[in-house]
Design an enzyme around this catalytic site. Structure first.
Site, PDB file in Angstrom:
ATOM      1  N   ILE A 194       0.856  -1.192   0.000  1.00  0.00           N
ATOM      2  CA  ILE A 194       0.000   0.000   0.000  1.00  0.00           C
ATOM      3  C   ILE A 194       0.889   1.238   0.000  1.00  0.00           C
ATOM      4  CG2 ILE A 194      -1.797   1.267   1.235  1.00  0.00           C
ATOM      5  CD1 ILE A 194      -2.643  -1.368   2.534  1.00  0.00           C
ATOM      6  N   ASP A 195       0.770   2.042  -1.048  1.00  0.00           N
ATOM      7  CA  ASP A 195       1.506   3.305  -1.119  1.00  0.00           C
ATOM      8  C   ASP A 195       0.603   4.412  -0.602  1.00  0.00           C
ATOM      9  OD1 ASP A 195       3.620   1.967  -2.345  1.00  0.00           O
ATOM     10  OD2 ASP A 195       2.830   2.349  -4.365  1.00  0.00           O
ATOM     11  N   VAL A 196       1.167   5.280   0.228  1.00  0.00           N
ATOM     12  CA  VAL A 196       0.383   6.351   0.851  1.00  0.00           C
ATOM     13  C   VAL A 196       1.042   7.690   0.562  1.00  0.00           C
ATOM     14  CG1 VAL A 196      -0.451   7.293   3.034  1.00  0.00           C
ATOM     15  CG2 VAL A 196      -0.411   4.814   2.691  1.00  0.00           C
ATOM     16  N   PHE A 233      -2.240   5.798  -2.667  1.00  0.00           N
ATOM     17  CA  PHE A 233      -1.695   6.384  -3.895  1.00  0.00           C
ATOM     18  C   PHE A 233      -1.425   5.287  -4.923  1.00  0.00           C
ATOM     19  CE2 PHE A 233       2.168   7.487  -6.346  1.00  0.00           C
ATOM     20  CZ  PHE A 233       1.725   8.648  -6.968  1.00  0.00           C
TER      21      PHE A 233
END
Length: 245
Positions: free
Chosen positions: A131-133, A144
């Site tokens: 999970i990219d934030v 993101f």
């Protein structure tokens, strides 16, 4: 008393078939040949590596199986691979060629069918949900997509819970705003997500020191991943692969 070694994981980024490093997911800087890098990490007795192709999902390409096989065949440690994995047959081929875990990112924003398939066939330990934030212009942290995939994942913690419930055995949480900045991990984010899931959390983005590893661990991270810290020598970011943990 048995003392357990922290899981500290170098992250290697593949771009155009070579090893690069980004800052905030932008401006890739050439680091070197990925196979040579893996050989150096062998000598340094690294326990595990994460290999991410930052081009594949953007270009709708499947994994470069030949290159990945060449890299994995030189590695003494388990490797998790991510980038362009969109079908079960991709995961099957990667496992067949020696990859231990697949890292899913962009495909999760389109649905959870693949993580369910891989987990059902190979077990949850074989699949990592990445999970990219990134902060929005208004400063709110959001999920993101580096591949510009439109999605409706408003809540980071809810997304992490969904990934876990669908079969992911680990969550890799990457702060885009801290990528390559040496500003330390996003401890607030780590605390929030680690409290929301029961599977191990891999923190990534911003590491600059052993103290950062300890801070992330105290905040709830089970493993700490880093890129720049292991491929650059500061203050001028000269390329020098190291693993002083």
């Amino acid at each position: 008393m048995i003392s357990f070694r922290k899981r500290i994981i170098p992250v290697l980024l593949l771009h155009k078939g070579q090893l690069y490093k980004t800052v905030r997911f932008q401006k890739p800087v050439y680091v070197g040949d990925p196979i040579n890098a893996v050989k150096i990490f062998n000598d340094k007795e690294v326990d595990e590596l994460i290999l991410l192709d930052i081009d594949a999902s953007k270009k709708n390409q499947e994994p470069d199986f030949g290159l990945i096989t060449d890299i994995v065949s030189e590695a003494f440690m388990p490797i998790a691979y991510g980038g362009g994995v969109t079908q079960l047959r991709h995961a099957e081929k990667l496992f067949y060629n020696g990859v231990e875990k697949v890292v899913l990112n962009t495909v999760l924003l389109k649905g959870f069918g693949l993580v369910e398939e891989i987990s059902a066939k190979y077990g949850a330990q074989s699949v990592v949900a990445s999970i990219d934030v990134k902060k929005s212009l208004l400063g709110k942290k959001k999920v993101f997509s580096h591949a510009s995939v439109s999605h409706k994942m408003e809540s980071i913690t809810e997304f992490a819970r969904l990934c876990e419930s669908k079969g992911a055995g680990e969550i890799m949480l990457n702060s885009v705003d801290r990528d390559g900045t040496y500003s330390g991990y996003d401890l607030e984010l780590i605390q929030a997500v680690s409290a929301a899931v029961s599977v191990p959390l891999i923190a990534c983005g911003g590491a600059s020191s052993k103290a950062d590893f300890s801070s992330a661990e105290k905040s709830g991270s089970s493993a700490m991943a880093a890129g720049s810290m292991f491929v650059f020598q500061r203050p001028h970011n000269a390329v020098l692969i190291s693993y002083d943990v």
